[in-house]
Design a protein around this motif. Structure first.
Motif, PDB file in Angstrom:
ATOM      1  N   TRP A   1       0.913  -1.205   0.017  1.00  0.00           N
ATOM      2  CA  TRP A   1      -0.045  -0.186   0.006  1.00  0.00           C
ATOM      3  C   TRP A   1       0.817   1.411  -0.092  1.00  0.00           C
TER       4      TRP A   1
ATOM      5  N   ASN B   1       0.867   4.256  -2.719  1.00  0.00           N
ATOM      6  CA  ASN B   1       0.451   5.601  -2.331  1.00  0.00           C
ATOM      7  C   ASN B   1       1.283   6.641  -1.599  1.00  0.00           C
TER       8      ASN B   1
ATOM      9  N   ASP C   1      -7.041   7.731   0.391  1.00  0.00           N
ATOM     10  CA  ASP C   1      -6.133   6.470   0.317  1.00  0.00           C
ATOM     11  C   ASP C   1      -6.007   5.704   1.444  1.00  0.00           C
TER      12      ASP C   1
ATOM     13  N   GLY D   1      -7.403   2.016   2.538  1.00  0.00           N
ATOM     14  CA  GLY D   1      -6.558   1.097   3.003  1.00  0.00           C
ATOM     15  C   GLY D   1      -7.379   0.513   4.225  1.00  0.00           C
TER      16      GLY D   1
END
Length: 182
Positions: free
Chosen positions: A156, A160, A168, A172
């Motif tokens: 992740w 990001n 975001d 997540g």
């Protein structure tokens, strides 16, 4: 006229910042001294060599990386809020840029760093599993979920790290809620 000596921690923080952007090549004593408005002799007073400096910034990063998060989280009583805060703090911090990438790359030729990164991973997984256990999972389930969470976070973050979008982070955490109920 530039100052002759700068505090060691200022060198370390700047070293982490530069290392996070372009790795070992970012450790340019002359550029860093200019940024800190001091002489290069200040660097050599504290570190003697660039190799010592690299080792010290890595140790400094290791010592400072989890401590503030654990301190804040441990002050929260509710297990669900503790775990959620753990996620938010981890996901919100994008200041490291490519630090982990360059640390892993450097660890290919530095066995001490490889060991330190393994300790860091183990610490994060153990701490995460303790938080997950407090949510009602067994020890083995919590360890498995913490390991999965750690790997999820690495991926992740890579995707990001350049984003300034809080959505975001929410996305997540929503994905995590599909395999860790809290």
């Amino acid at each position: 006229m530039p100052a002759l000596k700068i505090e060691k921690t200022k060198w370390l923080k700047l070293g982490i910042e530069y290392f996070s952007i372009i790795g070992k090549q970012g450790i340019n004593v002359e550029q860093m001294a200019k940024k800190l408005n001091c002489n290069k002799s200040s660097f050599y007073h504290h570190f003697k060599t660039k190799k010592n400096f690299l080792n010290e910034i890595i140790q400094y990063w290791y010592n400072k990386s989890m401590e503030p998060i654990i301190t804040e989280i441990d002050s929260i009583r509710d297990p669900k809020l503790r775990f959620e805060r753990f996620l938010i703090l981890g996901f919100r911090d994008k200041s490291r840029k490519d630090l982990m990438f360059y640390l892993r790359k450097e660890s290919e030729t530095n066995s001490n760093l490889k060991q330190l990164l393994n300790e860091f991973k183990k610490t994060r997984i153990i701490y995460g599993s303790q938080l997950i256990q407090k949510l009602g999972y067994s020890e083995s389930e919590a360890i498995q979920k913490a390991e999965t969470l750690y790997l999820f976070y690495i991926g992740w973050y890579e995707i990001n790290k350049s984003s300034n979008n809080d959505k975001d982070i929410d996305d997540g955490i929503d994905l995590i809620k599909t395999f860790i109920k809290f």
